[in-house]
Write an enzyme that holds these catalytic residues in place. Structure first.
Site, PDB file in Angstrom:
ATOM      1  CE  LYS A 125      -4.366  -1.651   1.858  1.00  0.00           C
ATOM      2  NZ  LYS A 125      -5.347  -1.569   2.928  1.00  0.00           N
ATOM      3  CE  LYS A 209      -5.791  -8.033  -2.489  1.00  0.00           C
ATOM      4  NZ  LYS A 209      -5.529  -7.554  -1.129  1.00  0.00           N
ATOM      5  CE  LYS A 212     -11.757  -1.690  -0.469  1.00  0.00           C
ATOM      6  NZ  LYS A 212     -12.884  -1.829   0.402  1.00  0.00           N
TER       7      LYS A 212
END
Ligand code: TYM
Length: 352
Positions: A125, A209, A212
């Site tokens: 992230k 994966k 969003k």
């Protein structure tokens, strides 16, 4: 004589999980998490379920304050639309129960930097700009441990990507129990990572994966997509030219085919072998329309119910408010006891 192993946790079983209030839900969230929550709730005689909207976690990256409340309602609406029943499950916003943040601070002082340095999700992230990430993004898994242990939850249904965070939760629980000489005080929660779709992959890349944050909307099916959009995304999903194999071994080096078969199995509530019994030997020209039809049939009632709940935010707010009261009644006494164990001043009359 060596120390006997510490006594196991002897308290009641509780199920707990959460989903971040940070944008649209996709098929991965639905199959990996939401449907699993509902299955656990519906287990006859099963433990009570606590399911929250992780708004504290959401703000580890920027959230528009004008949108955050609605994002929280959207997740709550998805919970209700998927079949969570507020009479049986406690549904609440994380920020409405201050015990989460209080316990997170104490756990920040239990967890070690080295443990957090190993967290792969932070690395993903924060990307190349680690030093510009919020401190909250770094300590995110510590708050997650607090979410779980503020309820002494014993079972945590999640997708595979949360496994490492659950391991950290167990490490924190164990270290707290050891440091404060309270063997078995916190449970060591079990991740419940079950079903054929614990890691739903992108429709555009079978090795990434479904997420969003993927720039391409074609990579995911959103819970709010209409029937035509779902069918178009499945039609355009990346595949290979071979027909489907007869057995699961034949899917091993075919990530895209494996993903679509897993999605079919999860939606139809059958195992992958059964999907291959039905479709083995057939090409994607047959399989994709069947999958699209199944996905539309399964998701339509959920997205319709979500829209109905979102048209009545007062009803969603009532559920969240009642849930927050129930959640506080469980978490506050546990965190009060933690504060006493740590040795915090509690005023006169506590015997401390
Ligand atoms: P979040 O909001 O990222 O994801 C919510 C749930 O969806 C699962 N999931 C997937 N499952 C299968 N395939 C996928 N492609 C996929 N993408 C997401 C996630 O595993 C998760 O179960 N940290 C959590 C939220 C959280 C939490 C907690 C969970 C905060 N505190 C305490 C359990 C207990 C998260 O990132 O969720």
């Amino acid at each position: 004589m060596s120390d006997p192993s510490p006594p196991p946790y002897a308290g009641p079983e509780r199920v707990l999980s959460g989903i971040q209030a940070s944008g649209a839900l996709h098929l991965g969230n639905y199959l990996g998490a939401l449907r699993r929550f509902v299955a656990l709730q519906n287990q006859a005689g099963g433990p009570p379920c606590f399911l929250f909207v992780a708004d504290l976690h959401a703000i580890t990256v920027w959230q528009d304050p004008a949108r955050l409340k609605d994002q929280t309602r959207e997740i709550a609406a998805a919970y209700l639309a998927s079949g969570l029943d507020p009479a049986r499950s406690t549904i609440f916003p994380q920020s409405a129960v201050p015990a989460h943040a209080e316990l997170a601070w104490i756990f920040n002082c239990v967890a070690r930097l080295g443990w957090l340095d190993r967290m792969t999700q932070f690395k993903e992230k924060s990307g190349k700009h680690k030093e510009r990430s919020s401190v909250g993004l770094y300590t995110y898994p510590v708050l997650q441990a607090a979410d779980i242990l503020a309820y002494k939850a014993t079972h945590v249904p999640v997708g595979e990507d949360q496994k490492q965070h659950l391991e950290l939760t167990r490490d924190i629980a164990q270290k707290f129990n050891n440091d404060f000489g309270r063997p078995g005080w916190f449970p060591l929660p079990e991740p419940v990572i079950q079903g054929p779709a614990t890691r739903v992959m992108s429709l555009r890349d079978g090795l990434a994966k479904m997420s969003k944050s993927d720039a391409s909307d074609l990579s995911r099916i959103n819970l709010t997509d209409d029937a035509d959009t779902i069918a178009a995304k499945i039609r355009k999903a990346r595949t290979d030219p071979e027909p489907l194999p007869e057995t699961a071994e034949g899917l091993e080096s075919r990530p895209e085919a494996r993903n679509l078969v897993a999605i079919y199995a999860a939606l139809a509530d059958i195992d992958r072998a059964e999907v291959l019994r039905r479709f083995g030997g057939q090409g994607f020209g047959v399989f994709k329309p069947a999958l699209a039809e199944l996905a539309v049939e399964q998701l339509r009632p959920v997205s319709e119910a979500m829209r109905r709940y979102l048209a009545d935010p007062a009803e969603v707010d009532r559920v969240l408010k009642a849930g927050a009261l129930r959640a506080r009644a469980v978490a506050e006494p546990i965190v009060d006891e933690v504060k006493a164990i740590v040795g915090f001043w509690r005023g006169s009359g506590d015997g401390g």
